[in-house]
Motif scaffolding. Structure first.
Motif, PDB file in Angstrom:
ATOM      1  N   ILE A  58      -8.596   2.481  -7.393  1.00  0.00           N
ATOM      2  CA  ILE A  58      -8.740   2.893  -5.917  1.00  0.00           C
ATOM      3  C   ILE A  58      -8.989   1.578  -5.368  1.00  0.00           C
ATOM      4  O   ILE A  58     -10.226   0.865  -5.225  1.00  0.00           O
ATOM      5  N   ILE A  59      -7.986   0.916  -4.650  1.00  0.00           N
ATOM      6  CA  ILE A  59      -8.207  -0.205  -3.883  1.00  0.00           C
ATOM      7  C   ILE A  59      -7.193  -0.115  -2.622  1.00  0.00           C
ATOM      8  O   ILE A  59      -6.381   0.888  -2.611  1.00  0.00           O
ATOM      9  N   PRO A  60      -7.612  -0.964  -1.623  1.00  0.00           N
ATOM     10  CA  PRO A  60      -6.679  -0.788  -0.251  1.00  0.00           C
ATOM     11  C   PRO A  60      -5.511  -1.240  -0.397  1.00  0.00           C
ATOM     12  O   PRO A  60      -4.851  -1.931  -1.335  1.00  0.00           O
ATOM     13  N   LYS A  61      -4.658  -0.835   0.679  1.00  0.00           N
ATOM     14  CA  LYS A  61      -3.101  -1.001   0.879  1.00  0.00           C
ATOM     15  C   LYS A  61      -2.399  -0.140  -0.320  1.00  0.00           C
ATOM     16  O   LYS A  61      -1.911   0.916   0.083  1.00  0.00           O
ATOM     17  N   ILE A  62      -2.051  -0.679  -1.371  1.00  0.00           N
ATOM     18  CA  ILE A  62      -1.367   0.022  -2.320  1.00  0.00           C
ATOM     19  C   ILE A  62      -2.287   0.179  -3.671  1.00  0.00           C
ATOM     20  O   ILE A  62      -3.053  -0.601  -4.174  1.00  0.00           O
ATOM     21  N   ASN A  63      -2.424   1.384  -4.054  1.00  0.00           N
ATOM     22  CA  ASN A  63      -3.325   1.721  -5.207  1.00  0.00           C
ATOM     23  C   ASN A  63      -3.153   1.086  -6.511  1.00  0.00           C
ATOM     24  O   ASN A  63      -1.764   0.639  -6.582  1.00  0.00           O
ATOM     25  N   GLY A  64      -3.626   1.088  -7.435  1.00  0.00           N
ATOM     26  CA  GLY A  64      -3.357   0.447  -8.833  1.00  0.00           C
ATOM     27  C   GLY A  64      -2.267   1.143  -9.600  1.00  0.00           C
ATOM     28  O   GLY A  64      -1.557   0.014 -10.264  1.00  0.00           O
ATOM     29  N   PHE A  65      -2.126   2.061  -9.387  1.00  0.00           N
ATOM     30  CA  PHE A  65      -0.890   2.707 -10.084  1.00  0.00           C
ATOM     31  C   PHE A  65       0.513   2.303  -9.291  1.00  0.00           C
ATOM     32  O   PHE A  65       1.490   1.789 -10.361  1.00  0.00           O
ATOM     33  N   GLU A  66       0.608   2.006  -8.341  1.00  0.00           N
ATOM     34  CA  GLU A  66       1.857   1.266  -7.545  1.00  0.00           C
ATOM     35  C   GLU A  66       1.867  -0.060  -7.824  1.00  0.00           C
ATOM     36  O   GLU A  66       3.010  -0.430  -8.161  1.00  0.00           O
ATOM     37  N   VAL A  67       0.735  -0.506  -7.898  1.00  0.00           N
ATOM     38  CA  VAL A  67       0.382  -2.118  -8.349  1.00  0.00           C
ATOM     39  C   VAL A  67       1.151  -2.245  -9.759  1.00  0.00           C
ATOM     40  O   VAL A  67       2.234  -3.045  -9.706  1.00  0.00           O
ATOM     41  N   LEU A  68       0.809  -1.503 -10.619  1.00  0.00           N
ATOM     42  CA  LEU A  68       1.114  -1.502 -12.129  1.00  0.00           C
ATOM     43  C   LEU A  68       2.875  -1.248 -12.175  1.00  0.00           C
ATOM     44  O   LEU A  68       3.352  -1.980 -12.809  1.00  0.00           O
ATOM     45  N   ARG A  69       3.218  -0.221 -11.208  1.00  0.00           N
ATOM     46  CA  ARG A  69       4.566   0.198 -11.222  1.00  0.00           C
ATOM     47  C   ARG A  69       5.416  -1.188 -10.755  1.00  0.00           C
ATOM     48  O   ARG A  69       6.516  -1.741 -11.583  1.00  0.00           O
ATOM     49  N   GLN A  70       5.032  -1.962  -9.599  1.00  0.00           N
ATOM     50  CA  GLN A  70       5.719  -2.979  -9.348  1.00  0.00           C
ATOM     51  C   GLN A  70       5.494  -4.177 -10.242  1.00  0.00           C
ATOM     52  O   GLN A  70       6.624  -4.800 -10.286  1.00  0.00           O
ATOM     53  N   LEU A  71       4.614  -4.235 -10.909  1.00  0.00           N
ATOM     54  CA  LEU A  71       4.311  -5.525 -11.809  1.00  0.00           C
ATOM     55  C   LEU A  71       5.325  -5.160 -12.995  1.00  0.00           C
ATOM     56  O   LEU A  71       6.182  -6.110 -13.541  1.00  0.00           O
ATOM     57  N   LYS A  72       5.383  -3.861 -13.605  1.00  0.00           N
ATOM     58  CA  LYS A  72       6.462  -3.558 -14.803  1.00  0.00           C
ATOM     59  C   LYS A  72       7.681  -3.677 -14.187  1.00  0.00           C
ATOM     60  O   LYS A  72       8.538  -4.088 -15.057  1.00  0.00           O
ATOM     61  N   ALA A  73       8.069  -3.318 -13.160  1.00  0.00           N
ATOM     62  CA  ALA A  73       9.543  -3.431 -12.524  1.00  0.00           C
ATOM     63  C   ALA A  73      10.036  -4.835 -12.166  1.00  0.00           C
ATOM     64  O   ALA A  73      11.097  -5.053 -12.121  1.00  0.00           O
ATOM     65  N   ASN A  74       9.158  -5.772 -12.347  1.00  0.00           N
ATOM     66  CA  ASN A  74       9.593  -7.031 -12.053  1.00  0.00           C
ATOM     67  C   ASN A  74       9.512  -7.647 -13.233  1.00  0.00           C
ATOM     68  O   ASN A  74       8.499  -8.023 -14.072  1.00  0.00           O
ATOM     69  N   ARG A  75      10.715  -8.437 -13.637  1.00  0.00           N
ATOM     70  CA  ARG A  75      10.835  -9.244 -14.894  1.00  0.00           C
ATOM     71  C   ARG A  75       9.779 -10.261 -15.017  1.00  0.00           C
ATOM     72  O   ARG A  75       9.244 -10.877 -16.118  1.00  0.00           O
ATOM     73  N   LEU A  76       9.531 -10.939 -13.949  1.00  0.00           N
ATOM     74  CA  LEU A  76       8.363 -11.839 -13.896  1.00  0.00           C
ATOM     75  C   LEU A  76       7.095 -11.706 -14.226  1.00  0.00           C
ATOM     76  O   LEU A  76       6.251 -12.446 -14.818  1.00  0.00           O
ATOM     77  N   THR A  77       6.905 -10.381 -14.100  1.00  0.00           N
ATOM     78  CA  THR A  77       5.509  -9.747 -14.581  1.00  0.00           C
ATOM     79  C   THR A  77       5.250  -8.523 -15.446  1.00  0.00           C
ATOM     80  O   THR A  77       4.335  -8.480 -15.643  1.00  0.00           O
ATOM     81  N   ALA A  78       6.404  -8.141 -15.706  1.00  0.00           N
ATOM     82  CA  ALA A  78       6.586  -7.048 -16.552  1.00  0.00           C
ATOM     83  C   ALA A  78       5.769  -7.232 -18.036  1.00  0.00           C
ATOM     84  O   ALA A  78       5.187  -6.198 -18.533  1.00  0.00           O
ATOM     85  N   GLU A  79       5.639  -8.547 -18.660  1.00  0.00           N
ATOM     86  CA  GLU A  79       4.979  -8.749 -19.826  1.00  0.00           C
ATOM     87  C   GLU A  79       3.552  -8.792 -19.730  1.00  0.00           C
ATOM     88  O   GLU A  79       2.850  -9.042 -20.715  1.00  0.00           O
ATOM     89  N   ILE A  80       2.963  -9.162 -18.475  1.00  0.00           N
ATOM     90  CA  ILE A  80       1.683  -9.305 -18.168  1.00  0.00           C
ATOM     91  C   ILE A  80       0.830  -7.903 -18.645  1.00  0.00           C
ATOM     92  O   ILE A  80       1.060  -7.078 -18.094  1.00  0.00           O
ATOM     93  N   PRO A  81      -0.089  -8.277 -19.476  1.00  0.00           N
ATOM     94  CA  PRO A  81      -0.930  -6.992 -20.049  1.00  0.00           C
ATOM     95  C   PRO A  81      -1.844  -6.460 -18.845  1.00  0.00           C
ATOM     96  O   PRO A  81      -2.300  -7.533 -18.225  1.00  0.00           O
ATOM     97  N   VAL A  82      -1.926  -5.333 -18.640  1.00  0.00           N
ATOM     98  CA  VAL A  82      -2.702  -4.930 -17.501  1.00  0.00           C
ATOM     99  C   VAL A  82      -3.963  -3.955 -18.162  1.00  0.00           C
ATOM    100  O   VAL A  82      -3.434  -3.086 -18.676  1.00  0.00           O
ATOM    101  N   ILE A  83      -4.959  -3.927 -17.774  1.00  0.00           N
ATOM    102  CA  ILE A  83      -6.045  -3.227 -18.064  1.00  0.00           C
ATOM    103  C   ILE A  83      -6.608  -2.681 -16.989  1.00  0.00           C
ATOM    104  O   ILE A  83      -7.094  -3.265 -15.950  1.00  0.00           O
TER     105      ILE A  83
END
Length: 126
Positions: A58-83
């Motif tokens: 629950i964060i402003p602008k875009i929520n954490g699920f959407e942040v995760l989706r964008q990170l995983k969709a980008n090859r530059l950030t896809a491998e960064i572990p997210v907790i």
């Protein structure tokens, strides 16, 4: 700066909590980068290439699920572990987060900052 510092991106809109976690992480010799909203989280992940991301849902602008989706969709950030570090504890939310690629799901109320540090170290050694 010595390369052995773990760079952590902390995404949390509660400044008291983010300050508390940041202080603990810095004591543990982590380099802490902070974002208080989803847009900034995605931008900083791309710019800073953190070793790991601690993400509230629950964060402003875009929520954490959407942040995760964008990170995983980008090859530059896809491998960064997210907790996920959140107060949401619904089973379906936890399952959704893990299915989307999160390494772990920590409920803020259940974990002390020192335990979160342990979880981060564990996630990085897997």
């Amino acid at each position: 700066m010595p390369q052995d510092k773990i760079k952590i991106l902390l995404v949390e809109d509660d400044s008291f909590l983010s300050g508390m976690y940041a202080a603990k992480f810095e004591l543990e010799n982590f380099k802490v980068i902070m974002a208080e909203d989803g847009d900034k989280a995605v931008r900083l992940a791309l710019k800073e290439s953190p070793d790991i991301i601690l993400l509230d849902i629950i964060i402003p602008k875009i929520n954490g699920f959407e942040v995760l989706r964008q990170l995983k969709a980008n090859r530059l950030t896809a491998e960064i572990p997210v907790i996920f570090l959140t107060n949401l504890s619904q089973k379906d939310e936890i399952e959704q987060g893990l299915k989307m690629g999160a390494k772990d799901f920590l409920i803020k109320a259940h974990f002390m900052p020192s335990e979160v540090v342990e979880k981060i170290k564990k996630a990085l050694t897997k």
